[in-house]
Design a protein around this motif. Structure first.
Motif, PDB file in Angstrom:
ATOM      1  N   ASP A 124       0.821  -1.209   0.000  1.00 22.17           N
ATOM      2  CA  ASP A 124       0.000   0.000   0.000  1.00 22.17           C
ATOM      3  C   ASP A 124       0.857   1.262   0.000  1.00 22.17           C
ATOM      4  O   ASP A 124       0.558   2.226  -0.712  1.00 22.17           O
ATOM      5  CB  ASP A 124      -0.920   0.019   1.227  1.00 22.17           C
ATOM      6  N   ARG A 132      -0.499   4.896  -0.821  1.00 18.50           N
ATOM      7  CA  ARG A 132      -1.632   4.965   0.108  1.00 18.50           C
ATOM      8  C   ARG A 132      -1.173   5.183   1.545  1.00 18.50           C
ATOM      9  O   ARG A 132      -0.102   4.719   1.945  1.00 18.50           O
ATOM     10  CB  ARG A 132      -2.408   3.642   0.090  1.00 18.50           C
ATOM     11  N   SER A 164       3.845   1.649  -1.136  1.00 21.07           N
ATOM     12  CA  SER A 164       4.496   1.929  -2.419  1.00 21.07           C
ATOM     13  C   SER A 164       3.485   2.317  -3.488  1.00 21.07           C
ATOM     14  O   SER A 164       3.839   2.956  -4.484  1.00 21.07           O
ATOM     15  CB  SER A 164       5.420   0.784  -2.857  1.00 21.07           C
ATOM     16  N   ALA A 165       2.208   1.993  -3.263  1.00 12.91           N
ATOM     17  CA  ALA A 165       1.166   2.462  -4.177  1.00 12.91           C
ATOM     18  C   ALA A 165       0.688   3.862  -3.800  1.00 12.91           C
ATOM     19  O   ALA A 165      -0.297   4.368  -4.361  1.00 12.91           O
ATOM     20  CB  ALA A 165      -0.005   1.481  -4.166  1.00 12.91           C
TER      21      ALA A 165
END
Ligand code: ASP
Ligand code: MG
Length: 410
Positions: A124, A129, A126-127
């Motif tokens: 998350d 978030r 690294s995305a």
């Protein structure tokens, strides 16, 4: 760019408006480019409310079901915080302890964390978030929900920071840091810039109830820098970290004055002066699961001893009853108790390198005519038991004797 774990306590998320304010705080860190994992407590009062419901059902509520119940408080907060973040345009995802997989042992209501799976959180982050995790809860190896004991969200925060190797675990609360002593007792108490894990443990266990003690132990063990700061105002707070870092600064002998009004004194007078007697006396009390703190033995002129120790005030009647039995057995003269006592301690890693700290403490108390009833020391702490009436006077006298007053800083 850093990775921070933020932990917000119950009062910081006590209303939907406060949760919105937390979302804004988190958003600011995102804007600065940091990765953020947020741990939240239940909204203030909620855990107590849930425990109250349980008590309406069963006189001694089932521990497994209690955990299923009380863990819901935090689940509400994680969802609301993610909604608030999304409303501000930030991507966020909430997880319960079990969803992260915060694996604990199976001691319901007082479980200990064994392992944390960081994969999902890392994905998350690294995305882009924000990850929002329910504090205070985990799951045992069979998938049963567990909780970590009251105040356990602090420990969740520190444990996640350790597992994620975060740069800092920031505990946001309703005070702006750790103080040299309780500001309600000493007006000139000041916020400490930094304090060591060891000192914080002494301060916490003596009544500066800012952090769950276990979370500080955990942070010390894994060397997670911990910062206590206010949810409601900006400021640097207090950094709790390893000794080494503090040593680079001019270290004062004493960092803070802690005190405790929860103890009572128990004495057994006129026990025989013979090997094994102290052990008989103290193990009788220990066997009843009563914790003993300060112990003093003095020899009377007639070759008998008086043994005096302190216990929690709630345990004093029980301790007295046990000792009356022991007194009969040993032929002791008398058992007496005194609940009107208080413990005052000076705490500081600087004591290790400063001589004469104890004498300075005793001199300051003598100057106020305060009688010392008992003394105990450790490497970084000296505690005295005094008459409860003089507690505040003692704390103020010591605070100024060790140059802790805010004005002397300027
Ligand atoms: N909600 C739990 C409690 O009130 C855990 C926490 O706040 O840290 O004890
Ligand atoms: Mg709390």
């Amino acid at each position: 760019m850093a990775l921070f774990v933020h932990k917000y306590g119950g009062t910081s998320v006590g209303t939907t408006d406060k949760i919105k304010a937390v979302a804004k705080k988190v958003a600011k860190f995102r804007d600065d480019g940091h990765d953020i994992v947020v741990v939240v407590s239940a909204m203030s009062g909620e855990t107590n409310r849930l425990i109250g419901l349980a008590q309406e059902m069963q006189e001694k509520p089932d521990n497994r079901e209690m955990d299923v119940l009380v863990s819901t408080g935090e689940q509400v907060t994680i969802a609301l915080l993610c909604m608030a973040l999304k409303d501000l345009g930030y991507d966020a995802r909430s997880y319960t302890g079990g969803q992260v997989r915060i694996l604990t042992d199976d001691s319901h209501t007082k479980a200990r964390i064994q392992e944390i799976d960081v994969e999902r959180m890392k994905g998350d982050l690294s995305a882009g978030r924000v990850v929002v995790v329910a504090g205070f809860q985990g799951v045992d190896e069979h998938g049963n929900i567990t909780t970590l004991g009251r105040g356990g969200s602090d420990t969740t925060g520190v444990a996640l920071a350790a597992a994620l190797k975060a740069d800092e675990c920031q505990i946001y609360t309703d005070v702006d840091g750790v103080y040299t002593t309780d500001p309600r007792v000493v007006d000139s108490a000041r916020r400490l810039e930094r304090i060591t894990f060891e000192e914080m443990l002494e301060m916490a266990s003596l009544g500066s109830k800012v952090l769950q003690i276990r979370s500080v132990e955990f942070a010390g063990k894994y060397n997670v820098p911990l910062r206590v700061l206010s949810s409601f105002e900006d400021g640097p707070g207090t950094l709790i970290s390893l000794d080494e870092e503090a040593k680079t600064m001019e270290q004062a002998a004493v960092s803070g004055i802690a005190f405790n009004r929860d103890e009572a004194k128990v004495s057994i007078l006129g026990v025989p002066d013979a090997p094994g007697v102290a052990s008989t006396v103290l193990s009788a009390v220990g066997d009843a699961n009563i914790e003993i703190d300060v112990i003093v033995q003095n020899v009377a002129a007639d070759n008998t001893n008086d043994i005096t120790f302190t216990v929690h005030r709630n345990d004093v009647d029980k301790a007295k009853a046990i000792l009356e039995g022991v007194a009969l057995e040993l032929g002791a003269r008398e058992v007496s108790t005194d609940a009107k006592i208080a413990k005052v301690s000076i705490v500081g890693v600087g004591m290790r390198s400063h001589a004469g700290v104890a004498s300075k403490m005793f001199k300051a108390l003598a100057a106020e005519n305060i009688n010392i009833q008992m003394i105990t020391t450790s490497e970084i702490k000296i505690s005295v038991i005094i008459d409860e009436r003089y507690l505040e006077l003692a704390v103020r006298a010591l605070h100024s004797a060790f140059d802790l007053d805010a004005k002397s800083e300027a």
